[in-house]
Design an enzyme around this catalytic site. Structure first.
Site, short mmCIF file in Angstrom:
data_model
loop_
_atom_site.label_atom_id
_atom_site.label_comp_id
_atom_site.label_asym_id
_atom_site.label_seq_id
_atom_site.Cartn_x
_atom_site.Cartn_y
_atom_site.Cartn_z
N HIS A 145 0.77 -1.04 0.03
CA HIS A 145 0.01 -0.08 0.16
C HIS A 145 0.88 1.14 -0.21
O HIS A 145 0.76 2.27 0.67
CB HIS A 145 -0.73 -0.08 1.20
CG HIS A 145 -1.88 -1.07 1.34
ND1 HIS A 145 -3.30 -1.11 0.77
CD2 HIS A 145 -1.88 -2.19 1.79
CE1 HIS A 145 -3.78 -2.15 1.01
NE2 HIS A 145 -2.93 -2.99 1.50
N ASN A 161 -10.17 -2.82 3.06
CA ASN A 161 -9.90 -2.87 1.68
C ASN A 161 -11.17 -2.67 0.92
O ASN A 161 -12.27 -2.59 1.44
CB ASN A 161 -9.15 -4.32 1.12
CG ASN A 161 -7.91 -4.19 1.33
OD1 ASN A 161 -7.10 -3.32 1.59
ND2 ASN A 161 -7.31 -5.54 1.48
#
Ligand code: HEM
Length: 479
Positions: free
Chosen positions: A54, A127
């Site tokens: 990420h 997510n």
């Protein structure tokens, strides 16, 4: 206009920021040019480690407002009354790409929410997908290595990626989502968010239930095709950042509706699935979505490094009334995030303004690199002490969690069916969506060995014969 003077970090004026201090007009630089040394030394340290996963992301501030009463499930103060508002910071991200990667890539999107409640910070680090590739955390570093760059070529490797995924039947559910239309959101505003794990709620009577969180976009789901994404990346590598930033600047504030699904402890004991398996959803038919409130983003950060790069989210940040669960992936995350942040940002990263709680902090933690808050001055730093500082909160103790069984390494592959849910998801798709799933998969598998392609087809076939046949056709394996 009154000109402000450039200063050293020490505050003293800089004499000359145009010409270095040299021995003679054409001679070498003198070591005594402390301004040059300071400037280069600071520059040399400007880069901090990027997040291992990420790394590319975008952040924004806003607030969460309660619209429905869920106090029968949780005593968390942020949910205590309808209309209650809590300040929020959200960071969206892609997963596999580095800090400079393009936004419009087929990949999972991170959806990390920080809520500054009066009881401390609650981070929901989720997510845009309700499930994950894995259910045992031992595989997480391997996932990272398989989807990141090949150690020899320095390039991403579809072969490693698919070799890894296809050897894990439990990954098929997430792989199906990532290869479907939802695997390539048009922007961060146009996707849902999921806490994914099972968490727990504890109410004022100290009763526990299990909970999953879903944030549904009010902007509507919008996705890109591979072709649209390719064209977009060619002209704009920051498409999601631009979309979010510009929407907020023009006052078009994105919103998501928060829902929870609730499962009682009794239901969890008898349910046909392991309720703590991160590769499975709780079907809405069995556990309906209950509306809770609205998350709105309405302010861009003033400084990306300070507020977005230095943001630190961890599933370990919970508040009374919200707790963990036996999900072993969640258990591992409770360690990994804080550990990564102590390395990436330092032991005192909680003091960085974007991470700092907006409630009083009473602690015996002292010293350490980057301490900037006065270090609690002359206050006591030990316990027990004769001054009553600081006391525990036994009234916050969660109800005991019954556990059963002997300790050993249980084979999680023996616990449940890994093909039923991806099959059910596949059958929800329209014929056009199915065809795009086949074609996206074939494009993503370009260059992958026949053996690995056949293994994927076999996995898909177990989920639904039509799924396997469609992927085989798209890969040209039927010829
Ligand atoms: C980032 C570990 C699973 C969502 C990270 C980071 C680490 C990590 C070390 C970087 C943290 C930082 O430097 O600040 C793990 C491990 C996992 C796991 C060990 C499983 C065992 C998951 C799952 C989700 C998730 C299941 C979603 C449901 C995220 C997000 C970020 C992140 C959104 C970025 C947070 C931000 O914007 O700063 N993960 N992760 N991870 N992870 Fe995970």
């Amino acid at each position: 206009m009154r000109m402000s003077k450039l200063t050293h970090a020490s505050g003293a004026p800089v004499v000359d920021n145009q010409n270095t201090l040299t021995a003679g007009p054409r001679g070498p630089t003198l070591l005594e040019d402390v301004w040059l040394l300071e400037k280069l030394a600071h520059f040399d340290r400007e880069v901090i480690p990027e997040r291992r996963m990420h790394a590319k992301g975008s952040g924004a501030y806003g607030h969460f407002t309660v619209t429905h009463d869920i106090t029968r499930y949780t005593k968390a103060a942020l949910f205590s009354e309808i209309g209650k508002r809590t300040e929020a910071f959200v960071r969206f991200s892609t997963v596999a790409g580095e800090r400079g990667a393009a936004d419009a890539e087929r990949d999972i999107r991170g959806f990390a929410v920080k809520l500054y409640t009066e009881q401390g910070i609650w981070d929901l680090v989720g997510n845009n997908t309700p499930v994950f590739f894995l259910r045992d955390p031992l595989r997480f570093p391997d996932l990272n290595h398989a989807v990141k760059r090949d150690p020899r070529t320095g390039m991403r490797s579809a072969q490693s990626n698919w070799d890894f995924w296809t050897l894990m039947p439990e990954a098929l559910h997430q792989v199906t989502i990532v290869m479907s239309d939802r695997g390539l959101p048009r922007s961060y505003r146009h996707m849902h968010g999921f806490g994914s794990h099972t968490f727990s709620f504890v109410n004022a009577q100290n009763e526990r239930c299990w909970v999953k969180f879903t944030l549904k976009t009010q902007q509507g789901i919008q996705n890109l095709t591979d072709a649209e994404a390719q064209e977009l990346v060619g002209r704009d590598r920051e498409s999601s950042q631009r979309d979010l930033f510009e929407a907020i600047e023009r006052g078009d504030f994105p919103r998501w509706t928060l829902f929870v699904q609730i499962m009682s402890e009794e239901q969890a004991r008898t349910w046909r699935q392991n309720p703590f398996d991160l590769t499975k959803v709780w079907p809405h038919a069995d556990f309906p979505l209950l509306e809770v409130g609205v998350l709105e983003l309405n302010r861009n950060p003033e400084n990306v490094f300070a507020e977005v790069e230095q943001a630190a989210f961890t599933p370990a940040n919970v508040v009374p009334g919200i707790g963990f669960s036996p999900d072993r992936m969640l258990q591992a995350r409770l360690f990994s995030y804080g550990d990564a942040q102590r390395y990436r940002l330092g032991v005192n990263h909680h003091q960085i303004p974007v991470n700092a709680p907006k409630c009083p902090v009473h602690s015996y933690h002292r010293d350490g690199q980057g301490r900037v808050d006065g270090n609690q001055g002359g206050r006591l730093a030990y316990v027990p002490n004769s001054h009553g500082e600081w006391t525990d909160s036994p009234e916050r103790m969660e109800p005991p969690l019954p556990l059963e069984g002997a300790a050993t390494h249980y084979d999680h592959r023996l616990d449940g069916d890994d093909h039923a849910q991806p099959g059910a998801l596949f059958r929800l798709f329209s014929p056009e969506e199915k065809q795009r799933l086949f074609d996206n998969t074939a494009r993503a598998m370009r260059g992958v060995s026949r053996e690995v392609c056949e293994r994927h087809v076999a996995n898909c076939t177990k989920a639904d014969p039509e799924y396997g046949a469609g992927v085989a056709r798209a890969l040209g394996l039927d010829r």
